[in-house]
Design a protein around this motif. Structure first.
Motif, mmCIF file in Angstrom:
data_model
loop_
_atom_site.group_PDB
_atom_site.id
_atom_site.type_symbol
_atom_site.label_atom_id
_atom_site.label_comp_id
_atom_site.label_asym_id
_atom_site.label_seq_id
_atom_site.Cartn_x
_atom_site.Cartn_y
_atom_site.Cartn_z
ATOM 1 N N MET A 186 92.962 26.546 40.264
ATOM 2 C CA MET A 186 92.312 27.153 41.446
ATOM 3 C C MET A 186 92.559 25.899 42.368
ATOM 4 S SD MET A 186 90.438 29.744 42.065
ATOM 5 C CE MET A 186 89.320 29.999 40.464
ATOM 6 N N LYS A 187 92.856 26.700 43.657
ATOM 7 C CA LYS A 187 93.197 25.807 44.858
ATOM 8 C C LYS A 187 92.809 26.623 46.118
ATOM 9 C CE LYS A 187 97.984 27.415 45.666
ATOM 10 N NZ LYS A 187 99.283 26.933 46.021
ATOM 11 N N ASN A 188 92.479 25.779 46.984
ATOM 12 C CA ASN A 188 91.882 26.135 48.187
ATOM 13 C C ASN A 188 93.065 25.972 49.608
ATOM 14 O OD1 ASN A 188 89.506 27.071 47.289
ATOM 15 N ND2 ASN A 188 88.516 25.300 47.938
ATOM 16 N N ILE A 189 93.305 27.120 50.171
ATOM 17 C CA ILE A 189 94.145 26.828 51.447
ATOM 18 C C ILE A 189 93.507 27.415 52.860
ATOM 19 C CG2 ILE A 189 96.118 27.903 52.617
ATOM 20 C CD1 ILE A 189 96.924 26.496 50.118
ATOM 21 N N VAL A 190 93.519 26.340 53.725
ATOM 22 C CA VAL A 190 92.831 26.697 55.311
ATOM 23 C C VAL A 190 93.867 27.399 55.829
ATOM 24 C CG1 VAL A 190 91.903 25.582 57.193
ATOM 25 C CG2 VAL A 190 91.586 24.380 54.927
ATOM 26 N N THR A 191 92.995 28.527 56.385
ATOM 27 C CA THR A 191 93.944 29.440 57.272
ATOM 28 C C THR A 191 92.942 29.913 58.293
ATOM 29 O OG1 THR A 191 95.397 31.129 57.407
ATOM 30 C CG2 THR A 191 93.644 31.364 55.760
ATOM 31 N N ALA A 246 90.838 30.210 51.746
ATOM 32 C CA ALA A 246 91.288 31.095 50.958
ATOM 33 C C ALA A 246 91.450 30.528 49.393
ATOM 34 C CB ALA A 246 92.611 31.698 51.241
ATOM 35 N N ARG A 247 90.633 31.223 48.524
ATOM 36 C CA ARG A 247 90.595 30.604 47.169
ATOM 37 C C ARG A 247 92.016 31.282 46.426
ATOM 38 N NH1 ARG A 247 85.521 29.241 44.065
ATOM 39 N NH2 ARG A 247 85.548 27.464 45.785
ATOM 40 N N ILE A 248 92.697 30.418 45.702
ATOM 41 C CA ILE A 248 93.925 31.008 45.059
ATOM 42 C C ILE A 248 93.808 30.871 43.703
ATOM 43 C CG2 ILE A 248 96.203 31.234 44.985
ATOM 44 C CD1 ILE A 248 95.348 31.693 47.709
ATOM 45 N N LYS A 249 94.293 31.679 42.818
ATOM 46 C CA LYS A 249 94.181 31.516 41.179
ATOM 47 C C LYS A 249 95.500 31.931 40.914
ATOM 48 C CE LYS A 249 92.052 33.180 36.960
ATOM 49 N NZ LYS A 249 91.256 34.198 36.513
ATOM 50 N N LYS A 250 95.819 30.809 39.964
ATOM 51 C CA LYS A 250 97.452 30.894 39.332
ATOM 52 C C LYS A 250 97.190 31.412 37.874
ATOM 53 C CE LYS A 250 101.523 28.613 39.131
ATOM 54 N NZ LYS A 250 102.388 27.337 39.497
ATOM 55 N N ASP A 251 97.897 32.224 37.499
ATOM 56 C CA ASP A 251 98.084 32.764 36.096
ATOM 57 C C ASP A 251 99.398 33.037 35.721
ATOM 58 O OD1 ASP A 251 98.493 35.341 36.897
ATOM 59 O OD2 ASP A 251 96.362 35.836 36.697
ATOM 60 N N ASN A 252 99.671 33.560 34.447
ATOM 61 C CA ASN A 252 100.795 33.915 34.226
ATOM 62 C C ASN A 252 101.716 34.897 34.983
ATOM 63 O OD1 ASN A 252 100.515 32.313 31.897
ATOM 64 N ND2 ASN A 252 99.800 34.078 30.427
ATOM 65 N N ASN A 253 100.911 35.711 35.729
ATOM 66 C CA ASN A 253 101.401 36.659 36.884
ATOM 67 C C ASN A 253 101.775 36.156 38.160
ATOM 68 O OD1 ASN A 253 101.412 38.913 34.598
ATOM 69 N ND2 ASN A 253 99.287 39.087 35.016
ATOM 70 N N GLY A 254 101.466 34.896 38.207
ATOM 71 C CA GLY A 254 101.737 34.331 39.641
ATOM 72 C C GLY A 254 100.376 33.898 40.310
ATOM 73 N N GLU A 255 100.349 33.696 41.539
ATOM 74 C CA GLU A 255 99.039 33.449 42.298
ATOM 75 C C GLU A 255 98.520 34.910 42.864
ATOM 76 O OE1 GLU A 255 100.172 28.833 43.785
ATOM 77 O OE2 GLU A 255 100.034 30.602 45.134
ATOM 78 N N PRO A 281 100.309 29.528 54.866
ATOM 79 C CA PRO A 281 99.989 30.604 54.015
ATOM 80 C C PRO A 281 99.400 30.480 52.787
ATOM 81 C CG PRO A 281 102.263 29.338 54.165
ATOM 82 C CD PRO A 281 101.419 28.900 55.249
ATOM 83 N N ALA A 282 98.865 31.427 52.582
ATOM 84 C CA ALA A 282 97.763 31.511 51.211
ATOM 85 C C ALA A 282 98.668 32.320 49.826
ATOM 86 C CB ALA A 282 96.602 32.061 51.325
ATOM 87 N N SER A 283 99.579 33.116 50.470
ATOM 88 C CA SER A 283 100.440 33.608 49.539
ATOM 89 C C SER A 283 101.900 33.987 50.063
ATOM 90 C CB SER A 283 99.542 35.236 49.141
ATOM 91 O OG SER A 283 100.573 36.178 48.726
ATOM 92 N N PRO A 284 102.845 34.135 48.868
ATOM 93 C CA PRO A 284 104.224 34.565 49.701
ATOM 94 C C PRO A 284 104.106 35.950 50.265
ATOM 95 C CG PRO A 284 104.190 33.614 47.202
ATOM 96 C CD PRO A 284 102.674 34.036 47.768
ATOM 97 N N PRO A 285 104.879 36.318 51.041
ATOM 98 C CA PRO A 285 104.859 37.699 51.555
ATOM 99 C C PRO A 285 104.813 38.814 50.590
ATOM 100 C CG PRO A 285 106.581 36.427 52.933
ATOM 101 C CD PRO A 285 105.892 35.670 51.593
ATOM 102 N N ARG A 286 104.073 39.798 50.382
ATOM 103 C CA ARG A 286 104.000 40.618 49.492
ATOM 104 C C ARG A 286 105.190 41.703 49.743
ATOM 105 N NH1 ARG A 286 99.505 44.141 48.784
ATOM 106 N NH2 ARG A 286 100.237 44.685 46.996
#
Length: 685
Positions: A1-6, A20-29, A441-446
């Motif tokens: 788990m990580k936090n990004i300031v945006t 923004a709270r980010i969770k990483k698993d086998n499917n990515g973030e 950026p809290a996520s790569p472009p969807r």
């Protein structure tokens, strides 16, 4: 788990700093949650409901467009970015070659307000200068008035309202449209400050007021003048301030002397006793502040209302002191170096945003042949939407960059999917406070979404202006943020977290110096009542309804029926921002309007009835809702509903320009409420 300031970049005064709270698993973030940043004194650790729902309603919405689209035979077809960019570059190049660069109209809306958006104008200026916009569909009217009084409008920091003993919230509903300001005002109230709300509508904010004043819409200048007369009658003016820090007081006094108190009371439809209560509360409890809203802007001569409010503050010495002032807004781009846009008044041409439909239709030498839209939904949000739509349809090609297929996409030919603030690197100011916040950026472009900067850089490469647009987001931001960096703030610190650039203790005009030519506060010198109220509602107050009907029948309509005309007020909704409407609100039913029970009885209608609202611009089927919150002389509804679902109020609004500030007087629209069976429904749009 990580936090990004945006930070939120949408058209809202909150300008919230976000964790923004980010969770990483086998499917990515995956972004799990957005929270308010506790290290930002306005955001203060919480978000508005709309931003809290942003992941569901926007970012992860199944309706979000994630790949380029081209319209073929009226239907959208998925295409590659290479094809989309080649088409866009070809259309731009062909238009310039055949008609000149001014045949291109670049429409830059307010949907995303960040530093890098300055470079969008740079791209079009490098092309030779295209047709662009001047004026606003937002808040320029009040700023124009305040600039006349102060030289440069400067508002008090929100936290300074904690030092106020009385706070007048005038034409604003922060309990709905600016919850972070509202939290501060409520804290001030708990500390003992009295909150007065002045609004034609009994809003959510008004329900918490210590005193609520409900004037006739469009009459606020008369109310401010009446308050000033009472301040003078009770000898509560600050003569030291008037004599040493103002100009033109004698001319302002003559304006007041031309209007007796009873007449002003009648014109704003507020009893003298209630005005006197407000006048004494405001003048006897310095420091007192006035917090103005966008509702007061939206009249043709709204700048006069602001000047009368400013005059009231000057009259009582509530300028240049902590807890005082007349606060309207801030400059969200004021901290950035705008010169990188390469704007030059000698190139291109300007169209007024409030009348953009008419401007396109009348443009010649050259006509508008191509429209490029970013961060905007003009077919929905601009007045007289049917005319705007018609104007867009007369052009050869429309390119838009957005997240959703909205009303403007219905007249577009090419759709380029944009990233959101959760997928970008940028900086953002606010028109609601003095903070600048990083967008990380809290996520790569969807999907295949791309930032506007990347889109324009790729187009620049195809159009031979690559060198002028080259650079990384970080590199450009360091240039755009140079005025901030010169204050001794490092770029690394700026990107790490939000920075407050003007501290709360710096009080506007505390040194007694104003930005006017004279260096003094300048009272309004002239007040032409026929100009302020050209339809002469004020002539016979005792017979208002008859004159109201006769004057406006002539002004707005050609028919000769006896139906009363009503002012149309369209306000910001609670559940969405502008035209980013949740799907559940879009499809079912009709546009809901609120009217008084008195008006319903007069019309012989009932609560929940389907009726017709008609103006000189268009007509809409509406659902009538009885409400005790509104007066019988206007209809209340919300803005942002989509035209394609029959809920766009701007089908009705008049396209005109304010006297000052090149703003949009939405509330100068007059409508008739009619029974459905009396109306020919064949021409509903």
């Amino acid at each position: 788990m990580k936090n990004i300031v945006t930070a939120c970049t949408r058209d809202c005064p909150g300008g919230c700093s976000i964790i923004a709270r980010i969770k990483k698993d086998n499917n990515g973030e995956k972004i799990l949650k957005l929270s308010g940043n506790p290290d930002h004194d306005t955001t203060d650790g919480f978000l508005c409901p709309n931003t809290s729902r942003y992941l569901k309603d926007v970012f992860y919405s199944p309706k979000r467009v994630l790949h380029p689209l081209k319209k073929e035979d009226g239907n959208w077809k998925k295409i590659s970015w290479d094809e989309a960019l080649n088409i866009a570059a070809s259309k731009l190049s062909e238009t310039i070659k055949r008609y000149g660069s001014s045949a291109i109209l670049y429409y830059q809306g307010f949907g995303s307000r960040t530093a890098l958006k300055i470079l969008n104008r740079r791209f079009f200026n490098l092309l030779g200068g295209v047709s662009t916009l001047q004026g606003t569909i937002c808040g320029g009217i009040g700023q124009a008035g305040q600039d006349m009084d102060f030289g440069t409008r400067i508002s008090h920091d929100h936290l300074d309202h904690l030092n106020s003993k009385v706070i007048i919230v005038w034409g604003r509903n922060p309990a709905v449209t600016d919850v972070h300001l509202w939290k501060i005002l409520r804290k001030a109230q708990r500390k003992g400050a009295k909150i007065v709300v002045v609004d034609p509508v009994k809003t959510k904010t008004a329900r918490h007021a210590d005193l609520f004043i409900q004037p006739k819409p469009g009459s606020d200048a008369y109310l401010a003048m009446a308050i000033s007369k009472l301040v003078l009658m009770h000898d509560l003016a600050d003569w030291d301030f008037i004599e040493n820090k103002t100009q033109n007081f004698d001319k302002y006094l003559k304006i007041l002397e031309k209007n007796d108190l009873e007449s002003l009371s009648c014109k704003c439809d507020v009893p003298v006793e209630k005005i006197e209560k407000l006048a004494l509360l405001y003048a006897l409890n310095n420091p007192s502040s006035i917090v103005t809203g966008w509702g007061v802007h939206r009249y043709k001569n709204g700048h006069i209302t602001f000047r009368m409010m400013d005059a009231l503050a000057a009259l009582t010495g509530n300028l240049g002191i902590s807890g005082g002032g007349v606060s309207q807004g801030f400059e969200e781009f004021g901290f950035f170096d705008d010169s990188h846009a390469l704007d030059d008044p000698k190139i291109g041409r300007k169209f007024l945003m409030p009348t953009i439909g008419e401007a396109i239709l009348k443009a010649h030498d050259p006509p508008v042949k191509l429209i490029f839209v970013t961060s905007g939904n003009p077919v929905n949000l601009n007045p007289n939407s049917l005319k705007v739509k018609k104007a867009f349809e007369t052009t050869d090609y429309v390119i838009m960059v957005d997240h959703f297929l909205n009303d403007t996409s219905d007249v577009a030919d090419l759709f380029l999917p944009a990233t959101t603030f959760l997928e970008e690197e940028d900086l953002v100011g606010s028109y609601g406070h003095n903070w600048v916040s990083p967008i990380n950026p809290a996520s790569p472009p969807r999907g295949e979404a791309r930032s506007e900067l990347e889109i324009f850089q790729l187009l620049a490469d195809r159009l031979g202006i690559k060198d002028g647009m080259d650079g990384t987001p970080k590199g450009w931001l360091q240039k755009l943020a140079l005025p901030i960096l010169k204050q001794g703030i490092s770029f690394e610190d700026l990107k790490e977290g939000p920075m407050k650039l003007v501290p709360a203790y710096e009080i506007p005009y505390a040194d007694g110096k104003f930005g006017t030519t004279s260096g003094y506060f300048e009272f309004i010198q002239n007040f032409d009542e026929n100009e302020y109220n050209p339809l002469k509602e004020h002539i016979h107050c005792d017979d208002f309804k008859k004159n109201h009907r006769d004057a406006y029948r002539t002004h707005c309509f050609d028919d000769d029926d006896d139906d009363d005309l009503l002012r149309l007020l369209a306000v910001g909704p609670e559940r969405w921002i502008n035209s980013v409407v949740p799907e559940s609100e879009m499809i079912e039913g009709f546009l809901e309007i609120k009217v008084s029970g008195e008006l319903l009885a007069h019309k012989g209608m009932f609560d929940g009835e389907t009726a017709v609202l008609r103006s000189k611009a268009g007509k809409l089927k509406v659902k009538v809702k009885e409400s005790e919150d509104v007066r019988p002389d206007f209809v209340l509804t919300y803005r942002g509903g989509w035209m394609k679902y029959g809920k766009n109020v701007n089908v009705l609004t008049d396209d005109s320009v304010s006297t000052a500030g090149n703003g949009t007087p939405y509330h100068e629209t007059w409508v008739k409420l009619e029974k459905l069976e009396k109306v020919d429904g064949s021409d509903f749009k």
